[in-house]
Design a protein around this motif. Structure first.
Motif: not given
Length: 250
Positions: A2-12, A48-61
């Motif tokens: 799942r996306i929640e296992n991923s860290f590579i979307p983070v810059h760096g 990234f994680i804090e903002e990511g949860w917001t998107y996932l709660d909306r179902g927006d990938v």
């Protein structure tokens, strides 16, 4: 995976850093504690994680699709499997400025719909069909299907997109869709038809042969339906190869 296992979307964070996090037991966003990486990168990951949860709660990938490499966007699938739309088109040629889209098939929720040029294939219809989708899956659609539709129908396909050709290459699966299907044992209900045959069938239909259109439509539908089991196989294999293998390391 799942996306929640991923860290590579983070810059760096590249694949090596992500793998190091997994190897240290940080396999999910909830397990990230700022260790393993430096403080600057840790702050970036936490944001990234804090903002990511917001998107996932909306179902927006879509933000994750934009930041993941094309070969890694298969990671989006598990989160939005039920809202995924598989798409394939047939055309009269390879140049969207001179050729036409003849049929478009979309497969979602176990149902396949096909739209035919001159009948019900319109920009409004395509927009209405794609709008509810959380994820679009194609094969070579990043370079062909999507830009072809955008040019011919003057629309923008903004749905987050997984082009299966790239994760297939990551697994060493080369060639066209039908060749990969054969390699994986994915069966078709009809004889093999080439892209050239698809053009010929359309011209035969234009000359009055409705049977040729029926064959073309079934060919287009088969391409679209078969992308679903291919997506499942690719996601399972890459989950094992990329994620599970790293998590098993001592």
């Amino acid at each position: 995976m799942r996306i929640e296992n991923s860290f590579i979307p983070v810059h760096g964070v590249g694949e090596a850093t992500e793998r190091r996090l997994w190897e240290h037991g940080i396999t999910h966003w909830e397990e990230f504690d700022g260790s393993v990486v430096g403080s600057t990168l840790a702050d970036r990951i936490e944001s990234f994680i804090e903002e990511g949860w917001t998107y996932l709660d909306r179902g927006d990938v879509s933000p994750f699709a934009e930041s993941l490499p094309a070969a890694s966007r298969w990671r989006l699938y598990e989160n939005v499997r039920q809202e995924t739309c598989f798409l394939d088109i047939e055309t009269t040629g390879l140049d969207a400025r001179r050729n036409d889209v003849t049929t478009v098939s979309l497969h979602r929720g176990g149902e396949t719909k096909t739209f035919v040029n001159g009948r019900d294939l319109t920009a409004d219809r395509l927009t209405a069909e794609l709008e509810p989708a959380s994820l679009l899956v194609t094969f070579n659609g990043q370079r062909f299907d999507v830009p072809f539709l955008e040019t011919c129908f003057d629309l923008e396909v903004a749905v987050p997109h997984v082009d299966l050709m790239y994760p297939c290459k990551k697994l060493g699966l080369d060639g066209g869709l039908k060749a990969i299907e054969r390699d994986l044992g994915i069966e078709r209900d009809m004889p093999d038809i080439t892209g050239r045959d698809a053009v010929r069938l359309w011209h035969e239909y234009e000359r009055g042969d409705d049977g040729s259109l029926e064959t073309l439509v079934e060919y287009n539908r088969a391409d679209t339906r078969n992308m679903e089991p291919l997506m499942e196989i690719v996601a399972d294999r890459l989950h094992e190869q990329v994620f599970e293998a790293a998590c098993r390391r001592d």
